[in-house]
Write a protein that holds these residues in place. Structure first.
Motif, mmCIF file in Angstrom:
data_model
loop_
_atom_site.group_PDB
_atom_site.id
_atom_site.type_symbol
_atom_site.label_atom_id
_atom_site.label_comp_id
_atom_site.label_asym_id
_atom_site.label_seq_id
_atom_site.Cartn_x
_atom_site.Cartn_y
_atom_site.Cartn_z
ATOM 1 N N TRP A 36 0.865 -1.185 0.000
ATOM 2 C CA TRP A 36 0.000 0.000 0.000
ATOM 3 C C TRP A 36 0.900 1.234 0.000
ATOM 4 O O TRP A 36 1.891 1.308 0.749
ATOM 5 C CB TRP A 36 -0.884 0.039 1.248
ATOM 6 N N PHE A 37 0.525 2.175 -0.833
ATOM 7 C CA PHE A 37 1.208 3.466 -0.890
ATOM 8 C C PHE A 37 0.167 4.565 -0.705
ATOM 9 O O PHE A 37 -1.034 4.311 -0.807
ATOM 10 C CB PHE A 37 1.895 3.656 -2.244
ATOM 11 N N GLU A 44 4.970 13.312 -3.471
ATOM 12 C CA GLU A 44 5.332 12.040 -4.085
ATOM 13 C C GLU A 44 4.549 10.888 -3.464
ATOM 14 O O GLU A 44 4.068 10.978 -2.340
ATOM 15 C CB GLU A 44 6.832 11.790 -3.910
ATOM 16 N N ARG A 45 4.479 9.811 -4.215
ATOM 17 C CA ARG A 45 3.873 8.591 -3.710
ATOM 18 C C ARG A 45 4.836 7.954 -2.709
ATOM 19 O O ARG A 45 6.025 7.770 -3.006
ATOM 20 C CB ARG A 45 3.624 7.651 -4.890
ATOM 21 N N ALA A 97 -0.692 -2.067 -4.700
ATOM 22 C CA ALA A 97 0.151 -2.432 -5.821
ATOM 23 C C ALA A 97 0.713 -3.828 -5.621
ATOM 24 O O ALA A 97 0.880 -4.292 -4.484
ATOM 25 C CB ALA A 97 1.286 -1.430 -5.989
ATOM 26 N N ARG A 98 1.021 -4.480 -6.731
ATOM 27 C CA ARG A 98 1.605 -5.803 -6.693
ATOM 28 C C ARG A 98 3.124 -5.683 -6.834
ATOM 29 O O ARG A 98 3.643 -5.085 -7.779
ATOM 30 C CB ARG A 98 1.069 -6.674 -7.835
ATOM 31 N N PRO A 106 9.622 -0.521 0.031
ATOM 32 C CA PRO A 106 9.268 0.902 -0.072
ATOM 33 C C PRO A 106 9.466 1.546 -1.448
ATOM 34 O O PRO A 106 8.964 2.648 -1.674
ATOM 35 C CB PRO A 106 10.183 1.578 0.953
ATOM 36 N N ASP A 107 10.185 0.894 -2.345
ATOM 37 C CA ASP A 107 10.494 1.496 -3.650
ATOM 38 C C ASP A 107 9.373 1.219 -4.630
ATOM 39 O O ASP A 107 9.166 0.061 -5.030
ATOM 40 C CB ASP A 107 11.812 0.934 -4.170
ATOM 41 N N PRO A 108 8.643 2.253 -5.074
ATOM 42 C CA PRO A 108 7.520 2.030 -5.986
ATOM 43 C C PRO A 108 7.941 1.432 -7.330
ATOM 44 O O PRO A 108 7.108 0.864 -8.044
ATOM 45 C CB PRO A 108 6.908 3.430 -6.161
#
Length: 124
Positions: A36-37, A44-45, A97-98, A106-108
């Motif tokens: 989850w973000f 920023e996200r 997100a998957r 933590p890195d999108p």
């Protein structure tokens, strides 16, 4: 094709609770860890929480640790964020997100599919 659909956001009060949920399509949900973000206007996200494919390992940003337990139900292909002790600074769009591969939670950039997000607004 994988689709992620969030629900359960809305308006909460300081100190209150909300429970966003993310429903995934496809038959491979249980093979992937999820995250989850959140993204506030003009910012920023940022990472909020993550859970391993089995649910046995969980990860949290310091800002939500102890307040936002994450859980998943592989039989239902859902991952929930149980938000409690809400603060106005928690106001943001929350996206699930998957996660692909073994990169840092933590890195999108380590996520390949994203939902559209659900708005969470916390009033003071």
């Amino acid at each position: 094709q994988v689709q992620l659909v969030e629900s359960g956001g809305g308006l909460g009060q300081t100190g209150g609770s909300l429970r966003p949920s993310c429903a995934a399509s496809g038959r491979t949900f249980s093979s992937y860890s999820m995250g989850w973000f959140r993204q506030a206007p003009g910012k920023e996200r940022v990472f909020v929480s993550g859970v391993s494919w089995s649910g046995s390992s969980t990860y949290y940003a310091d800002s939500v640790k102890g307040r936002f337990p994450i859980s998943r139900d592989n039989a239902k292909s859902t991952v929930d964020l149980q938000m409690a002790s809400l603060k106005p600074k928690d106001t943001a769009i929350y996206l699930c997100a998957r996660r692909r591969g073994a990169g840092a939670y933590p890195d999108p950039r380590n996520y390949d599919y994203w939902g559209q997000g659900t708005q969470v607004t916390v009033s003071s």
